[in-house]
Design an enzyme around this catalytic site. Sequence first.
Site, short mmCIF file in Angstrom:
data_model
loop_
_atom_site.label_atom_id
_atom_site.label_comp_id
_atom_site.label_asym_id
_atom_site.label_seq_id
_atom_site.Cartn_x
_atom_site.Cartn_y
_atom_site.Cartn_z
N LEU A 138 0.86 -1.17 0.00
CA LEU A 138 0.00 0.00 0.00
C LEU A 138 0.91 1.23 0.00
O LEU A 138 1.91 1.26 0.71
CB LEU A 138 -0.91 0.04 1.23
CG LEU A 138 -2.04 -1.00 1.32
CD1 LEU A 138 -2.78 -0.84 2.65
CD2 LEU A 138 -3.00 -0.88 0.15
N ASP A 139 0.55 2.23 -0.79
CA ASP A 139 1.32 3.47 -0.80
C ASP A 139 1.38 4.06 0.61
O ASP A 139 0.50 3.81 1.44
CB ASP A 139 0.68 4.50 -1.74
CG ASP A 139 0.80 4.09 -3.20
OD1 ASP A 139 1.64 3.23 -3.52
OD2 ASP A 139 0.04 4.64 -4.02
N GLN A 140 2.38 4.87 0.85
CA GLN A 140 2.57 5.46 2.18
C GLN A 140 1.32 6.16 2.68
O GLN A 140 0.95 6.03 3.85
CB GLN A 140 3.75 6.45 2.14
CG GLN A 140 4.03 7.11 3.49
CD GLN A 140 5.23 8.04 3.45
OE1 GLN A 140 5.93 8.13 2.45
NE2 GLN A 140 5.49 8.73 4.54
N THR A 142 -1.82 5.72 1.58
CA THR A 142 -3.05 4.95 1.44
C THR A 142 -3.30 4.15 2.72
O THR A 142 -2.39 3.52 3.25
CB THR A 142 -2.95 3.98 0.24
OG1 THR A 142 -2.76 4.75 -0.95
CG2 THR A 142 -4.23 3.16 0.10
#
Length: 335
Positions: A138-140, A142
Amino acid sequence: MTAYYPPIAYIVPEAENGWLLKTILAKRMHVSRKLQSKLKLTEEGITLNGRRVYISVHVQAGDVVEIRMEKETSDDILPQPIPFDILYEDEHILIVNKEAGMIVHPTHGHYTGTLANGVVDYWLQKGEAYRFRAVHRLDQETTGVLAIAKNPYVHQHISEQMIDNLVDKKYLALVHGTPDPRQGEVDGPIDRDPEEPHRRIVTPDGYPSLTRYKVLESWTKGSLVELKLETGRTHQIRVHMTSIGCPLIGDKFYRHAIYDRQGEHGEPGSSFADPEPHSYPTEPVSEIMELDNFISRQALHAFELSFEHPVTHEQMTFRAPLPEDMARLRQRLEA
C-alpha cells in the site's frame, strides 16, 4: 535443536493412493520448488507419518504428510514500539489496518518508523519469532487492509492466489467529479513517464492494467467510488482515475489537469494527455484546490481484502472502516 513453526499437514485421500510424495507437495499442498529445496535440508522439514523420507517415495491413502519450517526473525529490522491496528491474527497470518503516512517496510532513507518496525517489536514482546513478510503493498498515504505472512509457505500461497487473480482487493476513493458512466472499467496500459521515471502514465506501450469502478455516492463536487483492481500496477488507481478526468481528492502527485490549464503550478501537474473536456468538473480551480487542501493525502482507502486461507482453506474477508479524514471529507462533499 532446531525450532520449527507448527506443522502444516495433509492427509492423503483414497483417490491419491500411490502418488509420489513430491506430487502431493507440489499439486496438493502447493509447496514451491524453492521451499521444497529448503525443507529437504532441515531435519523435520518434510515427514511422512512422522518419519523423514525422500520425496520420491509413493504415498498410501491415509498417510499424513507434514511440512515444518524453521523459525525466523527479521534481524535487519529494528524493533520499535509503534502502535498499529490489528484486524485479525492467527499463527499463520496477521491482518492490519494501516494508517495514513506509514511506510510498510524500511527503505533507503526510512529505516525506522515503518509498520515493519512496529510489527517486529510487537512479535518480540509476545515472545514470538517471525520474519516480516508483507504479502502486498500500500502506498505510504493509502490506508486500509494489509496482509502479513508469518512464514514463507503462507507468503507464497497468497502471492500465487494474487497471480491467479483469486484475491479480491477493493478500495474506496473520494474523487473530483463523477465518472461517466457511473459503473465501468478503465482499461489503460501503464508504464513509467519517460520524463519523470518515478511517475506512471497511461500509454499504449505500457503494461496491461485494468481497474473496475462503481460510483456509490455522488455530490455536486465529487463522488465516493468503489474500485477493484484486476491488475497490480504501481499507483494504478491514482493513474487510472486521473486519466478519466476524476483524480483522487487530495492527491498532490497526480493532480487534476485543470491546474495546468489554469496556470496553477504549485505542485507537479498531470502528465496525461487531456481526457475529453466534458469529463472535467465544472467548478473553478479555486474550488478544486479547496477540496484538495481539505485532506492532507490522496483520499484512497483499501477497505476490503478476500482470499483463501493457505492452511485452513477457509475463504476469508477482512474489512477496515473508512478513516476519519476521509469521513470528514465525505461530510464536506455532502455539505
